[in-house]
Scaffold this motif. Structure first.
Motif, PDB file in Angstrom:
ATOM      1  N   SER A 187       0.833  -1.201   0.000  1.00 31.03           N
ATOM      2  CA  SER A 187       0.000   0.000   0.000  1.00 31.03           C
ATOM      3  C   SER A 187       0.869   1.254   0.000  1.00 31.03           C
ATOM      4  CB  SER A 187      -0.923  -0.021   1.215  1.00 31.03           C
ATOM      5  OG  SER A 187      -1.769   1.082   1.201  1.00 31.03           O
ATOM      6  N   ASP A 188       1.925   1.252   0.790  1.00 27.74           N
ATOM      7  CA  ASP A 188       2.857   2.378   0.840  1.00 27.74           C
ATOM      8  C   ASP A 188       3.537   2.591  -0.519  1.00 27.74           C
ATOM      9  OD1 ASP A 188       4.341   4.463   2.294  1.00 27.74           O
ATOM     10  OD2 ASP A 188       6.062   3.115   2.056  1.00 27.74           O
ATOM     11  N   ILE A 189       3.875   1.519  -1.186  1.00 25.86           N
ATOM     12  CA  ILE A 189       4.491   1.619  -2.518  1.00 25.86           C
ATOM     13  C   ILE A 189       3.528   2.289  -3.488  1.00 25.86           C
ATOM     14  CG2 ILE A 189       5.263   0.270  -4.517  1.00 25.86           C
ATOM     15  CD1 ILE A 189       6.539  -1.678  -2.441  1.00 25.86           C
ATOM     16  N   PHE A 190       2.254   1.933  -3.423  1.00 24.53           N
ATOM     17  CA  PHE A 190       1.281   2.560  -4.319  1.00 24.53           C
ATOM     18  C   PHE A 190       1.122   4.047  -4.030  1.00 24.53           C
ATOM     19  CE2 PHE A 190      -0.223  -1.831  -5.160  1.00 24.53           C
ATOM     20  CZ  PHE A 190      -0.026  -1.795  -6.528  1.00 24.53           C
ATOM     21  N   VAL A 191       1.188   4.431  -2.764  1.00 22.49           N
ATOM     22  CA  VAL A 191       1.146   5.857  -2.418  1.00 22.49           C
ATOM     23  C   VAL A 191       2.346   6.563  -3.045  1.00 22.49           C
ATOM     24  CG1 VAL A 191       1.341   7.514  -0.521  1.00 22.49           C
ATOM     25  CG2 VAL A 191      -0.210   5.557  -0.313  1.00 22.49           C
ATOM     26  N   LYS A 192       3.535   5.969  -2.916  1.00 21.40           N
ATOM     27  CA  LYS A 192       4.749   6.569  -3.474  1.00 21.40           C
ATOM     28  C   LYS A 192       4.721   6.594  -5.001  1.00 21.40           C
ATOM     29  CE  LYS A 192       7.801   5.567   0.393  1.00 21.40           C
ATOM     30  NZ  LYS A 192       9.010   4.833   0.837  1.00 21.40           N
ATOM     31  N   LEU A 193       4.092   5.595  -5.601  1.00 17.19           N
ATOM     32  CA  LEU A 193       3.944   5.559  -7.064  1.00 17.19           C
ATOM     33  C   LEU A 193       2.919   6.574  -7.560  1.00 17.19           C
ATOM     34  CD1 LEU A 193       3.788   1.718  -7.760  1.00 17.19           C
ATOM     35  CD2 LEU A 193       5.450   3.288  -8.770  1.00 17.19           C
ATOM     36  N   LYS A 212       2.959 -11.969  -9.387  1.00 19.00           N
ATOM     37  CA  LYS A 212       3.285 -11.875 -10.814  1.00 19.00           C
ATOM     38  C   LYS A 212       2.387 -10.870 -11.534  1.00 19.00           C
ATOM     39  CE  LYS A 212       4.539 -15.514 -13.181  1.00 19.00           C
ATOM     40  NZ  LYS A 212       4.459 -16.825 -13.847  1.00 19.00           N
ATOM     41  N   LEU A 213       1.241 -10.542 -10.924  1.00 20.30           N
ATOM     42  CA  LEU A 213       0.310  -9.605 -11.551  1.00 20.30           C
ATOM     43  C   LEU A 213       0.785  -8.151 -11.476  1.00 20.30           C
ATOM     44  CD1 LEU A 213      -3.139 -11.009 -10.405  1.00 20.30           C
ATOM     45  CD2 LEU A 213      -2.194 -11.001 -12.715  1.00 20.30           C
ATOM     46  N   LEU A 214       1.750  -7.857 -10.623  1.00 23.32           N
ATOM     47  CA  LEU A 214       2.204  -6.482 -10.436  1.00 23.32           C
ATOM     48  C   LEU A 214       3.266  -6.115 -11.468  1.00 23.32           C
ATOM     49  CD1 LEU A 214       2.027  -3.909  -8.738  1.00 23.32           C
ATOM     50  CD2 LEU A 214       3.685  -4.925  -7.169  1.00 23.32           C
ATOM     51  N   GLN A 215       3.072  -4.972 -12.119  1.00 26.75           N
ATOM     52  CA  GLN A 215       4.066  -4.473 -13.080  1.00 26.75           C
ATOM     53  C   GLN A 215       5.430  -4.399 -12.395  1.00 26.75           C
ATOM     54  OE1 GLN A 215       3.652  -4.059 -16.220  1.00 26.75           O
ATOM     55  NE2 GLN A 215       1.496  -3.655 -16.516  1.00 26.75           N
ATOM     56  N   ARG A 216       6.465  -4.632 -13.128  1.00 25.17           N
ATOM     57  CA  ARG A 216       7.810  -4.583 -12.585  1.00 25.17           C
ATOM     58  C   ARG A 216       8.787  -4.103 -13.629  1.00 25.17           C
ATOM     59  NH1 ARG A 216       5.813  -9.738 -12.897  1.00 25.17           N
ATOM     60  NH2 ARG A 216       6.909 -11.164 -14.238  1.00 25.17           N
ATOM     61  N   PRO A 217       9.911  -3.608 -13.225  1.00 21.49           N
ATOM     62  CA  PRO A 217      10.394  -3.430 -11.854  1.00 21.49           C
ATOM     63  C   PRO A 217       9.845  -2.145 -11.234  1.00 21.49           C
ATOM     64  CG  PRO A 217      12.063  -2.650 -13.358  1.00 21.49           C
ATOM     65  CD  PRO A 217      10.932  -3.208 -14.209  1.00 21.49           C
ATOM     66  N   ILE A 218       9.797  -2.139  -9.927  1.00 24.38           N
ATOM     67  CA  ILE A 218       9.435  -0.941  -9.180  1.00 24.38           C
ATOM     68  C   ILE A 218      10.641  -0.565  -8.334  1.00 24.38           C
ATOM     69  CG2 ILE A 218       7.951   0.047  -7.401  1.00 24.38           C
ATOM     70  CD1 ILE A 218       5.726  -1.826  -8.416  1.00 24.38           C
ATOM     71  N   VAL A 219      11.053   0.677  -8.479  1.00 23.68           N
ATOM     72  CA  VAL A 219      12.190   1.194  -7.715  1.00 23.68           C
ATOM     73  C   VAL A 219      11.624   2.189  -6.706  1.00 23.68           C
ATOM     74  CG1 VAL A 219      14.402   2.397  -7.833  1.00 23.68           C
ATOM     75  CG2 VAL A 219      13.703   0.868  -9.699  1.00 23.68           C
ATOM     76  N   VAL A 220      12.014   1.993  -5.443  1.00 23.23           N
ATOM     77  CA  VAL A 220      11.447   2.792  -4.359  1.00 23.23           C
ATOM     78  C   VAL A 220      12.530   3.649  -3.725  1.00 23.23           C
ATOM     79  CG1 VAL A 220      10.245   2.701  -2.137  1.00 23.23           C
ATOM     80  CG2 VAL A 220       9.722   1.017  -3.906  1.00 23.23           C
ATOM     81  N   GLY A 221      12.224   4.935  -3.613  1.00 22.59           N
ATOM     82  CA  GLY A 221      13.072   5.874  -2.891  1.00 22.59           C
ATOM     83  C   GLY A 221      12.405   6.236  -1.578  1.00 22.59           C
ATOM     84  N   LYS A 222      12.973   7.189  -0.894  1.00 22.37           N
ATOM     85  CA  LYS A 222      12.445   7.570   0.420  1.00 22.37           C
ATOM     86  C   LYS A 222      11.017   8.108   0.334  1.00 22.37           C
ATOM     87  CE  LYS A 222      13.695  10.095   4.554  1.00 22.37           C
ATOM     88  NZ  LYS A 222      14.707  10.901   5.218  1.00 22.37           N
ATOM     89  N   HIS A 223      10.735   8.940  -0.669  1.00 21.69           N
ATOM     90  CA  HIS A 223       9.421   9.577  -0.769  1.00 21.69           C
ATOM     91  C   HIS A 223       8.703   9.290  -2.083  1.00 21.69           C
ATOM     92  CE1 HIS A 223      10.308  11.789   2.858  1.00 21.69           C
ATOM     93  NE2 HIS A 223      11.447  12.168   2.326  1.00 21.69           N
ATOM     94  N   LYS A 224       9.341   8.532  -2.960  1.00 23.45           N
ATOM     95  CA  LYS A 224       8.792   8.340  -4.295  1.00 23.45           C
ATOM     96  C   LYS A 224       9.138   6.935  -4.778  1.00 23.45           C
ATOM     97  CE  LYS A 224       8.803  10.829  -8.658  1.00 23.45           C
ATOM     98  NZ  LYS A 224       9.310  12.004  -9.346  1.00 23.45           N
ATOM     99  N   ALA A 225       8.266   6.365  -5.578  1.00 27.48           N
ATOM    100  CA  ALA A 225       8.538   5.096  -6.247  1.00 27.48           C
ATOM    101  C   ALA A 225       8.229   5.279  -7.724  1.00 27.48           C
ATOM    102  CB  ALA A 225       7.703   3.972  -5.654  1.00 27.48           C
ATOM    103  N   ILE A 226       8.934   4.536  -8.549  1.00 29.61           N
ATOM    104  CA  ILE A 226       8.759   4.646 -10.000  1.00 29.61           C
ATOM    105  C   ILE A 226       8.746   3.255 -10.607  1.00 29.61           C
ATOM    106  CG2 ILE A 226       9.820   5.443 -12.156  1.00 29.61           C
ATOM    107  CD1 ILE A 226      10.870   7.843 -10.598  1.00 29.61           C
ATOM    108  N   TRP A 227       7.811   3.061 -11.524  1.00 29.93           N
ATOM    109  CA  TRP A 227       7.793   1.841 -12.320  1.00 29.93           C
ATOM    110  C   TRP A 227       8.901   2.001 -13.354  1.00 29.93           C
ATOM    111  CZ3 TRP A 227       4.068   0.913 -16.875  1.00 29.93           C
ATOM    112  CH2 TRP A 227       4.262  -0.362 -17.399  1.00 29.93           C
ATOM    113  N   GLY A 228       9.855   1.111 -13.365  1.00 28.25           N
ATOM    114  CA  GLY A 228      11.045   1.231 -14.192  1.00 28.25           C
ATOM    115  C   GLY A 228      10.926   0.668 -15.592  1.00 28.25           C
ATOM    116  N   ASP A 229       9.770   0.724 -16.199  1.00 30.68           N
ATOM    117  CA  ASP A 229       9.609   0.258 -17.575  1.00 30.68           C
ATOM    118  C   ASP A 229       8.922   1.342 -18.385  1.00 30.68           C
ATOM    119  OD1 ASP A 229       9.507  -1.274 -19.865  1.00 30.68           O
ATOM    120  OD2 ASP A 229       7.786  -2.446 -19.224  1.00 30.68           O
TER     121      ASP A 229
END
Length: 95
Positions: free
Chosen positions: A24-30, A68-85
């Motif tokens: 859930s936290d990753i989705f907030v950052k994304l 496996k259903l989640l898009q990848r890769p996901i890179v997470v920083g302190k305040h932000k996450a980004i889908w790396g594709d």
């Protein structure tokens, strides 16, 4: 990425399962909803979920059960996450 001073983590959720709070936290950052990050080309999506309606909490639970259903890769920083594709998306960490 480390050379540019960013402390980033690639979330290896296929190797190490993550909990619902962390996801859930990753989705907030994304800044994305779980339903927006579903891999619709996966066989499990086509056989079990295609054409069905789920709310965002249900998608969270589904992703936990079927990572496996989640898009990848996901890179997470302190305040932000980004889908790396594509990988160029990661430049957003350095703006």
């Amino acid at each position: 990425m480390e050379d540019k001073g960013a402390e980033l983590e690639v979330v290896q959720y296929l190797k190490t399962p993550i909990g619902i709070e962390e996801l859930s936290d990753i989705f907030v950052k994304l800044n994305k909803k779980p339903s927006e990050m579903i891999r619709k080309q996966e066989a499990i999506f086509k056989s079990d979920f295609k054409g069905k309606s789920f709310n965002e909490d249900e998608w969270l639970r589904i992703i936990i059960q079927h990572p496996k259903l989640l898009q990848r890769p996901i890179v997470v920083g302190k305040h932000k996450a980004i889908w790396g594709d594509p990988a160029d998306n990661l430049q957003e960490f350095f703006k």
